[in-house]
Design a protein around this motif. Sequence first.
Motif, PDB file in Angstrom:
ATOM      1  N   ALA A  69       0.826  -1.206   0.000  1.00  0.00           N
ATOM      2  CA  ALA A  69       0.000   0.000   0.000  1.00  0.00           C
ATOM      3  C   ALA A  69       0.863   1.260   0.000  1.00  0.00           C
ATOM      4  O   ALA A  69       0.553   2.233  -0.699  1.00  0.00           O
ATOM      5  CB  ALA A  69      -0.936   0.000   1.204  1.00  0.00           C
ATOM      6  N   VAL A  72       2.141   1.701  -3.502  1.00  0.00           N
ATOM      7  CA  VAL A  72       1.088   2.229  -4.376  1.00  0.00           C
ATOM      8  C   VAL A  72       0.880   3.715  -4.096  1.00  0.00           C
ATOM      9  O   VAL A  72       0.715   4.520  -5.018  1.00  0.00           O
ATOM     10  CB  VAL A  72      -0.226   1.441  -4.192  1.00  0.00           C
ATOM     11  N   THR A  76       1.369   6.252  -7.098  1.00  0.00           N
ATOM     12  CA  THR A  76       0.188   6.836  -7.735  1.00  0.00           C
ATOM     13  C   THR A  76      -0.267   8.140  -7.108  1.00  0.00           C
ATOM     14  O   THR A  76      -0.929   8.932  -7.774  1.00  0.00           O
ATOM     15  CB  THR A  76      -0.998   5.853  -7.677  1.00  0.00           C
ATOM     16  N   HIS A  78      -2.635   8.446  -5.075  1.00  0.00           N
ATOM     17  CA  HIS A  78      -4.087   8.371  -5.193  1.00  0.00           C
ATOM     18  C   HIS A  78      -4.620   7.551  -4.017  1.00  0.00           C
ATOM     19  O   HIS A  78      -4.281   6.374  -3.859  1.00  0.00           O
ATOM     20  CB  HIS A  78      -4.463   7.710  -6.528  1.00  0.00           C
ATOM     21  N   ILE A  80      -7.704   6.394  -3.186  1.00  0.00           N
ATOM     22  CA  ILE A  80      -8.598   5.268  -3.463  1.00  0.00           C
ATOM     23  C   ILE A  80      -7.811   4.080  -4.012  1.00  0.00           C
ATOM     24  O   ILE A  80      -8.027   2.934  -3.603  1.00  0.00           O
ATOM     25  CB  ILE A  80      -9.713   5.683  -4.452  1.00  0.00           C
ATOM     26  N   ALA A  81      -6.879   4.336  -4.928  1.00  0.00           N
ATOM     27  CA  ALA A  81      -6.055   3.251  -5.474  1.00  0.00           C
ATOM     28  C   ALA A  81      -5.230   2.599  -4.361  1.00  0.00           C
ATOM     29  O   ALA A  81      -5.084   1.365  -4.335  1.00  0.00           O
ATOM     30  CB  ALA A  81      -5.140   3.782  -6.574  1.00  0.00           C
ATOM     31  N   THR A  82      -4.720   3.399  -3.449  1.00  0.00           N
ATOM     32  CA  THR A  82      -3.939   2.859  -2.337  1.00  0.00           C
ATOM     33  C   THR A  82      -4.792   1.950  -1.466  1.00  0.00           C
ATOM     34  O   THR A  82      -4.370   0.845  -1.102  1.00  0.00           O
ATOM     35  CB  THR A  82      -3.355   4.006  -1.496  1.00  0.00           C
ATOM     36  N   VAL A  84      -7.671   0.402  -2.273  1.00  0.00           N
ATOM     37  CA  VAL A  84      -8.145  -0.775  -3.010  1.00  0.00           C
ATOM     38  C   VAL A  84      -7.016  -1.793  -3.189  1.00  0.00           C
ATOM     39  O   VAL A  84      -7.187  -2.988  -2.914  1.00  0.00           O
ATOM     40  CB  VAL A  84      -8.739  -0.352  -4.368  1.00  0.00           C
ATOM     41  N   LEU A  85      -5.860  -1.328  -3.639  1.00  0.00           N
ATOM     42  CA  LEU A  85      -4.758  -2.268  -3.873  1.00  0.00           C
ATOM     43  C   LEU A  85      -4.165  -2.788  -2.567  1.00  0.00           C
ATOM     44  O   LEU A  85      -3.722  -3.948  -2.510  1.00  0.00           O
ATOM     45  CB  LEU A  85      -3.693  -1.607  -4.741  1.00  0.00           C
TER      46      LEU A  85
END
Length: 98
Positions: A69, A72, A76, A78, A80-82, A84-85
Amino acid sequence: MSGQYWAVIGLLAIAAFAIRVTGLIAGGRIRESRHTWVLDELPGLIVASLVASSLAGQPPATWLAAGIAVGVAIGTDHVIATMVLGMAAFTGLGWLGV
C-alpha cells in the motif's frame, strides 16, 4: 441526580473547555514561532503514528500488504487506489496463506 453527579459533570465540562483553550493558546504560540512547520506536518504524523501502532504485533502478511500500500501511495499519489490495492494485497496474501 445527586450533587456528586453534577459535580463530576461540571468538572468534566471544565476540563474539556480547558483542553480546547490550551490547544488554541499553544497553537497560536507555535504558529508565531520558528516551529510552525510542526503544524503543517501534524496531520501526516498523526496518520503515520496510528498506522504504526495498528501494525504492531501483526503477522508478516499484514506488514507486507502495508508495504504494498505504501508503494502504491508513492507511485500513484491516489488515496482510493492505495486503499483498493492495499486491501487486495491483504486479501490475496490471506488467500495464499502467507
